[in-house]
Design a protein around this motif. Structure first.
Motif: not given
Length: 363
Positions: A13-20, A68-78, A83-89
């Motif tokens: 759920x975090x940005x870094x998690x979205x990228x991973x 799905x990989x492209x969506x998650x990479x784009x969302x996580x990167x933004x 908000x940083x790598x550990x921002x909560x939703x």
């Protein structure tokens, strides 16, 4: 609280998690594409159209994984950039704020009664003082006294409670003095009107409401004294009117006196009263007889009605009843044909007939 929330949030759920998750989906897409190529190469297709359809179906999972990989990479990167790598939703943040508010409310509810009194002591004292002042202004002195006791015992404001107590006593005394003064004014008015029953009721009311007030002491005795004095005045006036043969006045006084004297008190005046009543009856008889003799029918009717009203059980009243209708008819005829004062009788007019009444004044 923040650590608990972070532990409960999923890793992806975090940005870094979205990228991973995007990277993992991309790797999964590569694996699925390789598996599709190997499978398609081993199959012999009889028709070209069948080969094309199988190719599309074989690469569909890998294509979906790449999307799905492209969506998650784009969302996580933004989100990572903002908000940083550990921002909560946002949903988790709202939940965290709600939990914090509930914890605050819970802590307040768990406060002991003593803690609450200490926390809200100033506000409670302000409300108590305002309520005391309102009760005093409204005249609710007993309710105010209860609050004064609370002010002294529950809040320890002994000096202030004594000031309020003096204020209540002073207001109660002034209010009572005003009410007693108004009641005594009404009492005096009833006594002056010689309405002794109403004066006695007012005296009793004041003595029940204010038994310790010196101003209401002895009011019942004043009523009795005034009543006795008025009774003696009536007795003297009755005897004086009888001596002067003022029959009407003596009879009027006798009617008032009769309501005030007990049978024992009235006994000495019984013979005098009979004489007054007899004189009144005789006087009415004479008036009636003279009016009939002079053919003054209106005066005869008035005297006859008085006899019937005041002496209904006498022989005189019986004789009047026998002739009263004829007298009323004569009076009506006399008023219709009566000439103006000083004018001669109208031509052809006949005098009113003599009724031939021979009135007896004795019983």
């Amino acid at each position: 609280m923040a650590n608990d929330v972070k532990k409960s949030v999923p890793a992806f759920a975090t940005p870094s998690g979205n990228v991973a998750l995007g990277v993992l989906l991309w790797l999964l897409a590569c694996v699925l594409a390789a598996a599709a190529i190997l499978t398609l190469n081993r199959i012999d297709f009889a028709h070209h159209h069948t080969q094309i359809l199988a190719t599309y179906l074989g690469f569909a999972p890998s294509t979906l994984a790449i999307l799905l990989s492209a969506v998650m990479l784009l969302k996580g990167t933004i989100r990572w950039a903002l908000f940083g790598p550990r921002a909560l939703p946002s949903v988790t943040l709202d939940r965290a704020r709600a939990h914090a508010a509930l914890d605050s409310i819970n802590q307040r509810l768990l406060l002991s009664e003593t803690a609450k009194k200490i926390t809200y002591r100033a506000e409670d004292l302000a409300v108590l003082r305002r309520t005391l002042e309102d009760d005093i202004r409204k005249g609710e002195y007993d309710a105010a006294m209860v609050l004064v006791t609370d002010l002294a015992t529950a809040y320890g404001q002994l000096e202030e409670s004594e000031k309020f107590r003096e204020q209540i006593d002073d207001a109660r005394r002034k209010d009572q003095e005003a009410k007693v003064a108004a009641g005594i004014t009404q009492f005096e008015a009833k006594l002056a009107d010689r309405d002794f029953s109403a004066a006695s009721r007012e005296a009793g009311r004041l003595q029940r409401l204010y038994p310790n007030d010196p101003a209401v002491q002895g009011l019942a005795d004043r009523v009795d004294s005034a009543k006795q004095q008025y009774k003696h005045e009536l007795e003297r006036a009755f005897l004086h009117a009888n001596e002067r043969e003022e029959v009407d006045r003596a009879l009027d006084i006798l009617k008032v006196l009769d309501k005030m004297l007990s049978p024992e008190e009235a006994e000495p005046y019984r013979e005098v009263a009979r004489g007054v009543v007899g004189k009144k009856r005789d006087n009415l008889g004479v008036q009636f007889k003279l009016a009939v003799h002079d053919k003054e029918w209106t005066q005869a009717v008035l005297a006859g009605e008085q006899i019937i009203k005041q002496f209904p059980n006498t022989r005189m009243a019986d004789e009047v009843r026998e002739r009263i209708d004829q007298l009323r008819a004569n009076a009506a005829g006399q008023q219709n044909v009566a000439p103006a004062p000083g004018s001669p009788p109208a031509p052809g007019a006949t005098p009113s007939p003599n009724t031939g009444i021979s009135f007896t004044t004795s019983d």
